[in-house]
Each structure stands twice: as structure tokens, then as C-alpha cells.
Write a protein that holds these residues in place. Structure first.
Motif, PDB file in Angstrom:
ATOM      1  N   HIS A  66       0.833  -1.208   0.000  1.00  0.00           N
ATOM      2  CA  HIS A  66       0.000   0.000   0.000  1.00  0.00           C
ATOM      3  C   HIS A  66       0.869   1.261   0.000  1.00  0.00           C
ATOM      4  O   HIS A  66       0.589   2.210  -0.733  1.00  0.00           O
ATOM      5  N   ARG A  86       2.376   1.842  -3.334  1.00  0.00           N
ATOM      6  CA  ARG A  86       1.415   2.463  -4.252  1.00  0.00           C
ATOM      7  C   ARG A  86       1.207   3.939  -3.911  1.00  0.00           C
ATOM      8  O   ARG A  86       1.047   4.780  -4.801  1.00  0.00           O
ATOM      9  N   LYS A 141      -3.967   6.978  -6.909  1.00  0.00           N
ATOM     10  CA  LYS A 141      -5.121   7.334  -6.078  1.00  0.00           C
ATOM     11  C   LYS A 141      -5.047   8.840  -5.791  1.00  0.00           C
ATOM     12  O   LYS A 141      -4.736   9.265  -4.665  1.00  0.00           O
ATOM     13  N   TYR A 198     -11.398  11.025  -7.702  1.00  0.00           N
ATOM     14  CA  TYR A 198     -12.513  10.313  -7.088  1.00  0.00           C
ATOM     15  C   TYR A 198     -13.874  10.954  -7.305  1.00  0.00           C
ATOM     16  O   TYR A 198     -14.897  10.359  -6.970  1.00  0.00           O
ATOM     17  N   GLU A 210     -14.422  -0.976 -13.889  1.00  0.00           N
ATOM     18  CA  GLU A 210     -14.400  -1.351 -12.469  1.00  0.00           C
ATOM     19  C   GLU A 210     -15.531  -0.661 -11.718  1.00  0.00           C
ATOM     20  O   GLU A 210     -16.286   0.118 -12.292  1.00  0.00           O
ATOM     21  N   GLY A 211     -15.630  -0.964 -10.422  1.00  0.00           N
ATOM     22  CA  GLY A 211     -16.609  -0.305  -9.566  1.00  0.00           C
ATOM     23  C   GLY A 211     -16.047   1.033  -9.096  1.00  0.00           C
ATOM     24  O   GLY A 211     -14.972   1.456  -9.531  1.00  0.00           O
ATOM     25  N   THR A 212     -16.759   1.704  -8.201  1.00  0.00           N
ATOM     26  CA  THR A 212     -16.309   3.032  -7.777  1.00  0.00           C
ATOM     27  C   THR A 212     -15.116   2.957  -6.828  1.00  0.00           C
ATOM     28  O   THR A 212     -14.396   3.928  -6.648  1.00  0.00           O
ATOM     29  N   ASN A 232     -12.289  -3.530  -7.903  1.00  0.00           N
ATOM     30  CA  ASN A 232     -12.058  -4.215  -9.184  1.00  0.00           C
ATOM     31  C   ASN A 232     -13.130  -5.299  -9.352  1.00  0.00           C
ATOM     32  O   ASN A 232     -13.770  -5.688  -8.380  1.00  0.00           O
ATOM     33  N   ILE A 277      -4.721  -4.027  -4.844  1.00  0.00           N
ATOM     34  CA  ILE A 277      -3.881  -4.963  -4.082  1.00  0.00           C
ATOM     35  C   ILE A 277      -4.713  -6.211  -3.745  1.00  0.00           C
ATOM     36  O   ILE A 277      -4.213  -7.334  -3.769  1.00  0.00           O
ATOM     37  N   THR A 278      -6.003  -6.021  -3.504  1.00  0.00           N
ATOM     38  CA  THR A 278      -6.885  -7.178  -3.282  1.00  0.00           C
ATOM     39  C   THR A 278      -6.997  -7.982  -4.577  1.00  0.00           C
ATOM     40  O   THR A 278      -7.051  -9.216  -4.549  1.00  0.00           O
ATOM     41  N   SER A 297     -13.523  -6.855  -5.736  1.00  0.00           N
ATOM     42  CA  SER A 297     -12.442  -6.922  -4.744  1.00  0.00           C
ATOM     43  C   SER A 297     -11.985  -5.519  -4.398  1.00  0.00           C
ATOM     44  O   SER A 297     -11.942  -4.647  -5.262  1.00  0.00           O
ATOM     45  N   GLY A 298     -11.645  -5.321  -3.135  1.00  0.00           N
ATOM     46  CA  GLY A 298     -11.112  -4.026  -2.705  1.00  0.00           C
ATOM     47  C   GLY A 298     -10.784  -4.088  -1.229  1.00  0.00           C
ATOM     48  O   GLY A 298     -11.353  -4.911  -0.503  1.00  0.00           O
ATOM     49  N   THR A 299      -9.896  -3.232  -0.793  1.00  0.00           N
ATOM     50  CA  THR A 299      -9.519  -3.216   0.623  1.00  0.00           C
ATOM     51  C   THR A 299     -10.742  -2.971   1.495  1.00  0.00           C
ATOM     52  O   THR A 299     -10.952  -3.642   2.494  1.00  0.00           O
TER      53      THR A 299
HETATM   54  N1  PMP Z   1     -10.483   0.571  -7.905  1.00  0.00           N
HETATM   55  C1  PMP Z   1     -10.637   1.760  -7.307  1.00  0.00           C
HETATM   56  C2  PMP Z   1     -11.097   2.914  -8.122  1.00  0.00           C
HETATM   57  C3  PMP Z   1     -10.365   1.907  -5.939  1.00  0.00           C
HETATM   58  O1  PMP Z   1     -10.515   3.097  -5.332  1.00  0.00           O
HETATM   59  C4  PMP Z   1      -9.963   0.777  -5.196  1.00  0.00           C
HETATM   60  C5  PMP Z   1      -9.726   0.908  -3.709  1.00  0.00           C
HETATM   61  N2  PMP Z   1      -8.417   1.282  -3.415  1.00  0.00           N
HETATM   62  C6  PMP Z   1      -9.808  -0.442  -5.865  1.00  0.00           C
HETATM   63  C7  PMP Z   1     -10.086  -0.509  -7.218  1.00  0.00           C
HETATM   64  C8  PMP Z   1      -9.338  -1.674  -5.141  1.00  0.00           C
HETATM   65  O2  PMP Z   1      -7.995  -1.519  -4.763  1.00  0.00           O
HETATM   66  P1  PMP Z   1      -7.418  -2.251  -3.475  1.00  0.00           P
HETATM   67  O3  PMP Z   1      -7.750  -3.687  -3.637  1.00  0.00           O
HETATM   68  O4  PMP Z   1      -5.961  -1.994  -3.513  1.00  0.00           O
HETATM   69  O5  PMP Z   1      -8.065  -1.639  -2.303  1.00  0.00           O
END
Ligand code: PMP
Length: 301
Positions: free
Chosen positions: A51, A54, A153, A158, A187-189, A192, A213-214, A248-250
Motif C-alpha cells: 500500500h 502504491r 489514487k 474520485y 471497475e466499480g467506484t 475491481n 492490491i486485493t 475486490s477491494g480493501t
Molecule cells: N479501484 C478503485 C477505483 C479503488 O478506489 C480501489 C480501492 N483502493 C480499488 C479498485 C481496489 O484496490 P485495493 O484492492 O488496492 O483496495
């Protein structure tokens, strides 16, 4: 979100209520900042190094120079969690351009860095995790790769997600799904996306997405469980006829998708591959699978 006691603010621990900034901060006006989202589970910070790597890559893309080293931010993150007595939490590092010049050029304005950590439960809700969510293809496209930098990011990026999320919620869905400039699924907001057809997983190539990362964890889990997984572009109608879909996402972790555009996905319930990946991911973050312990960073001084 539950307030914690301390926030790390430009190398000082300050009380949550005192962690304020000037209203003329450049970042507030133009979105000139970069951030991360990290989770800690059961006393270990999950993939902290990745993290923060990134975070520094985001800052490189955005041209925002973070005035601290990666090691320093990592050790201050651990200290913050200890000070706040947090073992399971969400961690939000943010570097933003401060006040000074208010022209578009951030000039020599100070770069402020904060790290906040707080309790934050399941992002899309417990029901989302067990039953899956309803998604809607957004009328907003994923930001174009030559206008915004999707690998970073950057705070200002955003607004694309904020608009799409609000539209989806206003229309009674749980989450938005954005297509890229060429009409392929992106992807989602803040997540992924993965689709499963005939036992094989497919996910969007990295072009228009944030490299999650997820998402990387999902590749490892699938490979270790002999499930075929590949990156490939796919279209909106492929979603409709997929056997399973998950995000998937943190924050969102592994969230099943039960409907897209009012079409039931598969049986309308989380499928076997989604459930396997979800279970494995949960075991890994909780430290129940020793094969992945190098992803855990125990909170320590
Ligand atoms: N896409 C976007 C636009 C995001 O904001 C995130 C969240 N950080 C992800 C994908 C997923 O990334 P991660 O698995 O690293 O949280």
C-alpha cells in the motif's frame, strides 16, 4: 466510521478534533492530493508495504513529493495503531498540497501528510457479503486514461467515483459499475471486478483501472487453488450471462454481485468460486493461513 483518539499529522500525534487544515489548502480546492486505504485485522496490517509503495507511486504520477520516507510512514502507522489501541481498523494515509498559492500551479505550497486510523466495518454491509449486491452500469464512464491517471489514487480522480456511486444509490442499487472509454467493463467506484464462466475467472486488464492490491490477492488465491484466472477485456453483456461475479477491494474485501442491471447473475446467490475466494481471503487477512503470512505486518513499535 468510529472516531479514534489520535491522528498522525505532519509527524505529530494530535487529537482527532485538532487535526484540521486551512480552508485555503490547494488540495481542498483542486483535489491535489493522493491517498491510500489499508486495513488491519487482528493486530496485523495487511500488505502495508504494498500500500505504501502504491502511495509513493501515486505521488510520483501526481507530481506531489511526499516529505517523509516510506519506512517512516510505515513505522508511524504502527505507532498510531498502538496509540489508538486499534487492532482491526481502516487506515487512511493522505498527502495533500497545503495553502499558499491558490493558482492552479501548486507552486511551493507545503505538502501535508496525515495518517488516520479508525474502526470501520464491512464497506457494503454484512448482507452484501453473504447475499451479494445489486449493481447498475453507470451513465458515467470510467475516467479517460489520458485525462486522469488511473494508476494513481489522486484525490481529484474520485469525483468520477462519487458521481457514479450517488447515481447508483439514488436509483436503488448498491454500487455502480463503470465502462471504459471504449465501452468495455472497467471497475466499480472503489473495487475491481471479476467474472466467472465455466469455472474460469476473468478480470479487466489494468489499462483503465486502479491496480488493486486485493485484485493481486485474488490472482494468488486462484492460482494456489488451481482455478484458471486471466486478464481480458469483456463487455457488458458478458456480465449478464456470467455464472458468478464478485468485486475486490480493501474496503469492500470480496463482495459477491447478485444482479447487474436487474438481471440475476447465475442463480442469484454467491457461487462456489466466489465463496471459495471470499473464504480464503478472509482466512488470509485473519492470519489463519500461514502460507500467506508474509502479507501480514504485525503492529509493533
Ligand atoms: N479501484 C478503485 C477505483 C479503488 O478506489 C480501489 C480501492 N483502493 C480499488 C479498485 C481496489 O484496490 P485495493 O484492492 O488496492 O483496495
Amino acid at each position: 466510521m468510529k472516531e479514534a483518539k489520535w491522528i498522525w499529522n505532519n509527524n505529530k500525534f494530535v487529537l482527532w478534533k485538532n487535526a484540521t487544515t486551512h480552508v485555503m489548502s490547494h488540495g481542498l480546492h483542486y483535489g491535489t492530493g493522493v491517498f491510500e486505504g489499508i486495513r488491519a485485522y487482528n493486530g496485523s496490517i495487511f500488505r502495508m508495504e504494498d500500500h505504501y509503495k502504491r502511495f509513493f507511486n501515486s505521488s510520483k504520477v501526481a507530481g506531489i513529493k511526499i516529505p517523509f520516507s516510506r519506512n517512516k510512514l510505515e513505522s508511524c502507522t504502527s505507532q498510531l495503531l498502538l496509540k489508538n489501541k486499534l487492532k482491526d481498523c481502516y487506515i487512511r494515509p493522505l498527502a495533500f498540497v497545503g495553502d499558499g498559492s491558490i493558482g492552479i500551479n501548486p507552486a511551493s505550497n507545503k505538502i501535508n501528510v496525515i495518517i488516520a486510523a479508525f474502526e470501520w466495518g464491512t464497506y457494503l454491509g454484512e448482507k452484501a457479503m453473504s447475499k451479494g449486491i445489486k449493481m447498475k452500469i453507470s451513465s458515467f464512464k470510467r475516467m479517460s486514461v489520458n485525462s486522469f491517471m488511473t494508476k494513481s489514487k489522486i484525490c481529484g480522480n474520485y469525483i468520477n467515483s462519487v458521481l457514479a456511486k450517488k447515481e447508483a444509490l439514488d436509483q436503488g442499487y448498491d454500487e455502480a459499475l463503470l465502462l471504459d472509454d471504449n465501452g468495455y467493463v472497467s471497475e466499480g467506484t472503489g473495487e475491481n471486478i471479476f467474472i466467472i464462466k465455466n469455472g474460469k475467472i476473468k478480470t479487466t486488464p489494468v489499462t483503465s483501472i486502479l491496480e488493486g492490491i486485493t485484485r493481486d490477492c485474488v490472482f494468488r488465491i486462484a492460482e494456489d487453488n488451481n482455478i484458471s484466472i486471466k486478464e481480458s477485456k469483456f463487455t457488458r453483456d458478458e456480465l449478464y450471462i456470467a455464472d458468478e461475479i464478485f468485486l475486490s477491494g480493501t474496503a469492500a474485501e470480496i463482495t459477491p454481485v447478485r444482479e447487474v442491471d436487474n438481471r440475476k447473475i447465475g442463480t442469484g446467490k454467491p457461487g462456489p468460486i466466489t465463496k471459495l475466494i471470499q473464504k480464503e481471503y478472509s482466512n488470509i487477512v485473519l492470519g489463519k493461513n500461514p502460507n500467506y503470512n508474509n502479507w501480514l505486518h504485525p503492529i509493533s513499535n
